[in-house]
Design a protein around this motif. Structure first.
Motif, PDB file in Angstrom:
ATOM      1  N   UNK A  33       0.848  -1.190   0.000  1.00  0.00           N
ATOM      2  CA  UNK A  33       0.000   0.000   0.000  1.00  0.00           C
ATOM      3  C   UNK A  33       0.880   1.235   0.000  1.00  0.00           C
ATOM      4  N   UNK A  34       0.560   2.246  -0.850  1.00  0.00           N
ATOM      5  CA  UNK A  34       1.407   3.453  -0.894  1.00  0.00           C
ATOM      6  C   UNK A  34       1.590   4.116   0.457  1.00  0.00           C
ATOM      7  N   UNK A  35       0.572   4.030   1.327  1.00  0.00           N
ATOM      8  CA  UNK A  35       0.673   4.669   2.627  1.00  0.00           C
ATOM      9  C   UNK A  35       1.660   4.006   3.569  1.00  0.00           C
ATOM     10  N   UNK A  36       2.205   2.867   3.178  1.00  0.00           N
ATOM     11  CA  UNK A  36       3.157   2.136   4.028  1.00  0.00           C
ATOM     12  C   UNK A  36       4.603   2.313   3.571  1.00  0.00           C
ATOM     13  N   UNK A  37       4.841   3.220   2.627  1.00  0.00           N
ATOM     14  CA  UNK A  37       6.201   3.399   2.107  1.00  0.00           C
ATOM     15  C   UNK A  37       7.163   3.853   3.204  1.00  0.00           C
ATOM     16  N   UNK A  71       4.375  -5.764   3.314  1.00  0.00           N
ATOM     17  CA  UNK A  71       3.617  -5.002   4.304  1.00  0.00           C
ATOM     18  C   UNK A  71       2.302  -4.587   3.665  1.00  0.00           C
ATOM     19  N   UNK A  72       1.177  -4.941   4.315  1.00  0.00           N
ATOM     20  CA  UNK A  72      -0.121  -4.689   3.700  1.00  0.00           C
ATOM     21  C   UNK A  72      -1.161  -4.317   4.746  1.00  0.00           C
ATOM     22  N   UNK A  73      -2.042  -3.414   4.370  1.00  0.00           N
ATOM     23  CA  UNK A  73      -3.202  -3.092   5.185  1.00  0.00           C
ATOM     24  C   UNK A  73      -4.324  -4.055   4.851  1.00  0.00           C
ATOM     25  N   UNK A  74      -5.005  -4.544   5.881  1.00  0.00           N
ATOM     26  CA  UNK A  74      -6.071  -5.507   5.665  1.00  0.00           C
ATOM     27  C   UNK A  74      -6.577  -6.012   6.996  1.00  0.00           C
ATOM     28  N   UNK A 110       2.855  -9.432   6.163  1.00  0.00           N
ATOM     29  CA  UNK A 110       2.462  -8.750   7.403  1.00  0.00           C
ATOM     30  C   UNK A 110       1.201  -7.936   7.113  1.00  0.00           C
ATOM     31  N   UNK A 111       0.106  -8.317   7.757  1.00  0.00           N
ATOM     32  CA  UNK A 111      -1.169  -7.637   7.517  1.00  0.00           C
ATOM     33  C   UNK A 111      -1.722  -7.094   8.830  1.00  0.00           C
ATOM     34  N   UNK A 112      -2.337  -5.913   8.731  1.00  0.00           N
ATOM     35  CA  UNK A 112      -2.987  -5.327   9.904  1.00  0.00           C
ATOM     36  C   UNK A 112      -3.951  -4.264   9.424  1.00  0.00           C
ATOM     37  N   UNK A 113      -4.868  -3.895  10.316  1.00  0.00           N
ATOM     38  CA  UNK A 113      -5.850  -2.871   9.971  1.00  0.00           C
ATOM     39  C   UNK A 113      -5.269  -1.467  10.037  1.00  0.00           C
ATOM     40  N   UNK A 114      -4.144  -1.300  10.732  1.00  0.00           N
ATOM     41  CA  UNK A 114      -3.534   0.019  10.916  1.00  0.00           C
ATOM     42  C   UNK A 114      -2.047  -0.041  10.596  1.00  0.00           C
ATOM     43  N   UNK A 115      -1.445   1.106  10.256  1.00  0.00           N
ATOM     44  CA  UNK A 115       0.001   1.106  10.007  1.00  0.00           C
ATOM     45  C   UNK A 115       0.814   0.618  11.201  1.00  0.00           C
ATOM     46  N   UNK A 116       0.419   0.986  12.435  1.00  0.00           N
ATOM     47  CA  UNK A 116       1.189   0.535  13.590  1.00  0.00           C
ATOM     48  C   UNK A 116       1.090  -0.975  13.732  1.00  0.00           C
ATOM     49  N   UNK A 229       9.186   4.727  14.567  1.00  0.00           N
ATOM     50  CA  UNK A 229       9.118   3.366  15.106  1.00  0.00           C
ATOM     51  C   UNK A 229       7.937   3.214  16.073  1.00  0.00           C
ATOM     52  N   UNK A 230       7.016   4.151  16.017  1.00  0.00           N
ATOM     53  CA  UNK A 230       5.805   4.149  16.848  1.00  0.00           C
ATOM     54  C   UNK A 230       6.154   4.109  18.335  1.00  0.00           C
ATOM     55  N   UNK A 231       7.168   4.898  18.698  1.00  0.00           N
ATOM     56  CA  UNK A 231       7.586   5.086  20.083  1.00  0.00           C
ATOM     57  C   UNK A 231       7.392   6.557  20.438  1.00  0.00           C
ATOM     58  N   UNK A 232       6.708   6.822  21.532  1.00  0.00           N
ATOM     59  CA  UNK A 232       6.475   8.186  22.005  1.00  0.00           C
ATOM     60  C   UNK A 232       7.505   8.537  23.072  1.00  0.00           C
ATOM     61  N   UNK A 233       8.144   9.687  22.937  1.00  0.00           N
ATOM     62  CA  UNK A 233       9.122  10.150  23.919  1.00  0.00           C
ATOM     63  C   UNK A 233       8.406  10.955  25.002  1.00  0.00           C
ATOM     64  N   UNK A 234       8.667  10.575  26.263  1.00  0.00           N
ATOM     65  CA  UNK A 234       8.145  11.306  27.421  1.00  0.00           C
ATOM     66  C   UNK A 234       9.342  11.861  28.193  1.00  0.00           C
TER      67      UNK A 234
END
Length: 541
Positions: A33-37, A71-74, A110-116, A229-234
């Motif tokens: 999916x283009x959104x996963x580039x 990597x795919x959305x689904x 690798x499939x998931x409903x969301x990019x994360x 990398x889907x890590x939030x800095x606190x």
């Protein structure tokens, strides 16, 4: 079995006789999916230490002789319940991180409903590729997290790490599906973040020696790197205690009022008095800059171990710190002690200690039986003073719950990874590291002890748990190797419990851990090869 950590919720072998793809390569990463580039580029970067030139450039066209990590959305739903706790990105409800991973002869999907969710699947795929020997067996895995907040605290205030070294830890955290990096940026030993409004905090020392710190650009770039990398800095600015570096930069700030029973008894760095105008203005400027520079929704204000402040002074300081953070549009976090300033439903407090958890002796004979205490010069008078000072911690958890707040679980007993390793599990040749590393008064323990921690063991209702966070404070460290030696292999056990919401079953967990030394070595990360684990060497596959 597969050696994935955290262990996937479901794992089923492939139908038929599909042997699965060979791992030696070459391999290519392909975003369907283009959104996963962008995620594909991050996954490519995470794979490079393991594959090097065997990893084809992004955009390489499909070849029948080259397996593909797709990597795919689904549909990634695995039927697991929605995660509990607080979303690190500040969303009202935690994002769906569940995924489905399928290994077939021509590669891994690798499939998931969301990019994360796709990214979590990709980190699972990386572990499979590194730990499966010459071939990844055909299989389908599904998984999703139990806790929304899965964190790691680093302590550059005491043990400075360069931005590049912090990036290595971010990568490690992401590979084990952690999603929060808590940076303990200030303490008595150092101030590590540039504050544009108060340049004195990071100015050279009086003798002209430059101080190590993160510039505002460094901090922004670390946050961006973590976000990829889907890590939030606190960030944590630890006040009103732990403030020696602030006092050095701004001399003359008055001490907080001292309780009569403590005056003159023990040396300590006096906490700040936030009723003082100059002190309040300085702290307000600091927190305004920190909040402005921070992309995520949370700023940690400390509130622990304010030795030498009266109850009234401490409560005032905590309420002021919370207010300043909220005025800047962020949500304050604090250590459990800040519950003594009052708790409201929006508050999140980090639970780390009570007196029983401290495992302190009651007699001189018990001290003599603890080599780590003898070496540290611990006296019975000192132990009694500690117990007296920490006695209120026994009620902190109840205070948080009674006030309607949320609890971030970081119990010292299991999740403080600055604990020394027990001598009996240290392999020959590593005795020096084991003796040197770790907080001096903690009882040394093994990897199995950490892996036995159950997040539900504290009896906190699920709807009141904010999340799980391991810590690695740096009193004893001098390098990144020291930090990762304390973290590994124990961080993998904490990550497993945080993700699954329960302690991993030890027999299976140690068998999976046995394959991860290879992963850490390929990434150049030092670790302690505990004799509790039957480590698999590279040639064993």
């Amino acid at each position: 079995m597969n050696a994935v950590i955290p262990e996937p919720r479901t794992a089923a072998p492939a139908t038929g006789q599909d042997p699965g793809p060979r791992t030696p390569g070459p391999w290519r990463v392909h975003p369907a999916d283009p959104g996963l580039t962008g995620i594909a580029a991050t996954v490519q970067a995470l794979l490079e230490p393991h594959f090097g030139s065997r990893l084809l450039p992004l955009g390489t066209v499909h070849r029948h002789d080259v397996p593909t990590l797709t990597l795919a959305l689904g549909d990634g739903a695995d039927g697991s319940p929605a995660p509990i706790g607080v979303a690190p990105d500040g969303a009202a409800r935690p994002v769906d991180e569940s995924y489905r991973l399928t290994v077939e002869a021509d590669g891994i999907l690798c499939r998931a409903a969301t990019p994360v969710g796709v990214f979590r699947a990709a980190t699972t795929a990386l572990q499979l590729l590194v730990t499966s020997g010459d071939r990844v067996p055909g299989q389908e895995l599904t998984d999703g997290p139990r806790h929304a907040w899965r964190g790691l605290l680093l302590d550059p205030a005491r043990g400075y790490l360069t931005p590049g070294e912090v990036r290595q830890v971010i990568d490690l955290a992401a590979l084990y599906k952690l999603n929060v990096l808590h940076l303990h940026l200030t303490d008595n030993e150092g101030w590590r973040l540039e504050i544009p409004g108060i340049p004195e905090l990071t100015a050279p020392a009086p003798d002209g020696t430059p101080r190590a710190f993160y510039t505002t650009d460094d901090y922004r770039e670390l946050q961006a790197y973590a976000a990829e990398r889907f890590v939030t800095v606190v960030p944590e600015i630890d006040l009103p205690g732990h403030c020696a570096t602030l006092r050095e930069a701004l001399p003359g700030l008055p001490d907080a009022p001292v309780p009569e029973w403590l005056a003159g008894r023990f040396p300590f760095v006096a906490p700040l008095d936030l009723t003082d105008r100059a002190t309040g203005e300085a702290v307000a400027a600091i927190l305004a800059d920190v909040c402005r520079l921070t992309d995520g929704p949370f700023v940690h204000v400390g509130g622990d171990e304010a030795v030498g402040a009266t109850d009234e002074s401490f409560a005032h300081s905590v309420r002021e710190l919370r207010s300043l953070v909220r005025k800047s549009g962020k949500r304050p976090l604090g250590w459990q002690e800040s519950s003594r300033a009052g708790v409201e439903p929006e508050d999140i407090l980090q639970f780390w200690v009570d007196v029983p958890m401290m495992d302190l002796p009651d007699t001189s004979d018990e001290i003599a039986a603890r080599p780590e205490l003898v070496t540290a010069g611990t006296t019975l008078e000192f132990v009694q003073a500690l117990k007296s000072f920490f006695a209120p911690t026994d009620q902190d958890l109840a205070r948080i719950l009674d006030g309607g707040g949320r609890v971030l679980l970081s119990p010292q007993s299991h999740l403080y990874l600055d604990r020394a390793y027990a001598p009996e599990i240290v392999p020959a040749g590593r005795e020096g590291d084991a003796a040197r590393l770790g907080f001096p008064t903690y009882r040394p323990l093994g990897v199995e002890h950490t892996a036995a921690w159950d997040p539900a063991s504290h009896g906190i209702p699920e709807d009141r748990v904010a999340g799980v966070e391991a810590t690695v404070f740096a009193e004893s460290v001098e390098s990144l190797d020291d930090v990762t030696t304390l973290l590994l292999p124990r961080l993998a056990s904490v990550a497993a419990a945080a993700w699954a919401g329960r302690a991993p079953e030890w027999t299976g967990h140690r068998a999976r851990l046995a394959h991860h030394g290879r992963l850490w070595e390929q990434r150049g990360l030092a670790y302690l090869p505990s004799t509790e684990v039957p480590w698999v060497t590279a040639h064993e596959g």
